[in-house]
Design a protein around this motif. Structure first.
Motif, short mmCIF file in Angstrom:
data_model
loop_
_atom_site.label_atom_id
_atom_site.label_comp_id
_atom_site.label_asym_id
_atom_site.label_seq_id
_atom_site.Cartn_x
_atom_site.Cartn_y
_atom_site.Cartn_z
N LEU A 52 56.04 29.89 31.10
CA LEU A 52 55.90 30.03 32.56
C LEU A 52 55.40 31.43 32.93
CD1 LEU A 52 59.07 28.14 33.79
CD2 LEU A 52 56.69 27.48 34.16
N CYS A 53 55.92 32.44 32.26
CA CYS A 53 55.45 33.81 32.52
C CYS A 53 53.97 33.94 32.19
CB CYS A 53 56.26 34.82 31.71
SG CYS A 53 57.91 35.13 32.35
N ASP A 54 53.55 33.36 31.07
CA ASP A 54 52.14 33.44 30.68
C ASP A 54 51.25 32.76 31.71
OD1 ASP A 54 52.78 34.83 28.38
OD2 ASP A 54 52.71 33.05 27.08
N ALA A 55 51.68 31.60 32.23
CA ALA A 55 50.89 30.90 33.25
C ALA A 55 50.82 31.72 34.54
CB ALA A 55 51.50 29.52 33.52
N PHE A 56 51.92 32.33 34.92
CA PHE A 56 51.94 33.17 36.12
C PHE A 56 51.01 34.36 35.96
CE2 PHE A 56 53.50 36.79 38.50
CZ PHE A 56 53.53 36.27 39.79
N ILE A 57 51.05 34.99 34.78
CA ILE A 57 50.22 36.15 34.50
C ILE A 57 48.74 35.79 34.58
CG2 ILE A 57 49.53 37.76 32.67
CD1 ILE A 57 52.54 37.84 31.89
N ARG A 58 48.36 34.65 33.98
CA ARG A 58 46.96 34.21 34.04
C ARG A 58 46.51 34.03 35.48
NH1 ARG A 58 48.39 31.02 29.75
NH2 ARG A 58 48.61 29.19 31.08
N GLY A 59 47.33 33.37 36.29
CA GLY A 59 46.98 33.14 37.68
C GLY A 59 46.87 34.44 38.47
N ALA A 60 47.79 35.36 38.22
CA ALA A 60 47.77 36.65 38.92
C ALA A 60 46.53 37.46 38.53
CB ALA A 60 49.04 37.43 38.62
N GLU A 61 46.17 37.43 37.24
CA GLU A 61 44.99 38.17 36.80
C GLU A 61 43.71 37.54 37.35
OE1 GLU A 61 46.49 40.15 32.62
OE2 GLU A 61 45.59 38.16 32.54
N GLU A 62 43.66 36.22 37.40
CA GLU A 62 42.49 35.54 37.96
C GLU A 62 42.31 35.85 39.45
OE1 GLU A 62 43.02 31.41 37.07
OE2 GLU A 62 42.63 31.69 34.93
N SER A 63 43.41 36.20 40.11
CA SER A 63 43.35 36.55 41.54
C SER A 63 43.01 38.02 41.75
CB SER A 63 44.68 36.24 42.21
OG SER A 63 44.95 34.85 42.16
N GLY A 64 42.78 38.75 40.66
CA GLY A 64 42.35 40.14 40.76
C GLY A 64 43.47 41.16 40.69
N ASN A 65 44.65 40.76 40.26
CA ASN A 65 45.78 41.68 40.18
C ASN A 65 45.86 42.31 38.79
OD1 ASN A 65 47.12 41.06 42.81
ND2 ASN A 65 47.10 39.03 41.93
N GLN A 66 46.45 43.50 38.74
CA GLN A 66 46.77 44.15 37.48
C GLN A 66 48.16 43.70 37.09
OE1 GLN A 66 46.35 48.35 38.48
NE2 GLN A 66 45.08 48.53 36.65
#
Length: 44
Positions: free
Chosen positions: A19-33
């Motif tokens: 779940l953390c990995d999926a959240f991280i991918r989504g956050a990075e795709e949205s332009g977040n560090q």
């Protein structure tokens, strides 16, 4: 935006980790560090 993900699950590569990995991918795709801190194997 900077995002810190703290994974407190004691088991590596289980549901919480996935779940953390999926959240991280989504956050990075949205332009977040994103930085992840895993507490697996650490004594606190």
């Amino acid at each position: 935006m900077k995002v810190l993900v703290i994974n407190g699950s004691p088991r590596a590569k289980e549901n919480s980790d996935l779940l953390c990995d999926a959240f991280i991918r989504g956050a990075e795709e949205s332009g977040n560090q994103v930085e992840e801190a895993s507490l697996t194997g650490k004594s606190i």
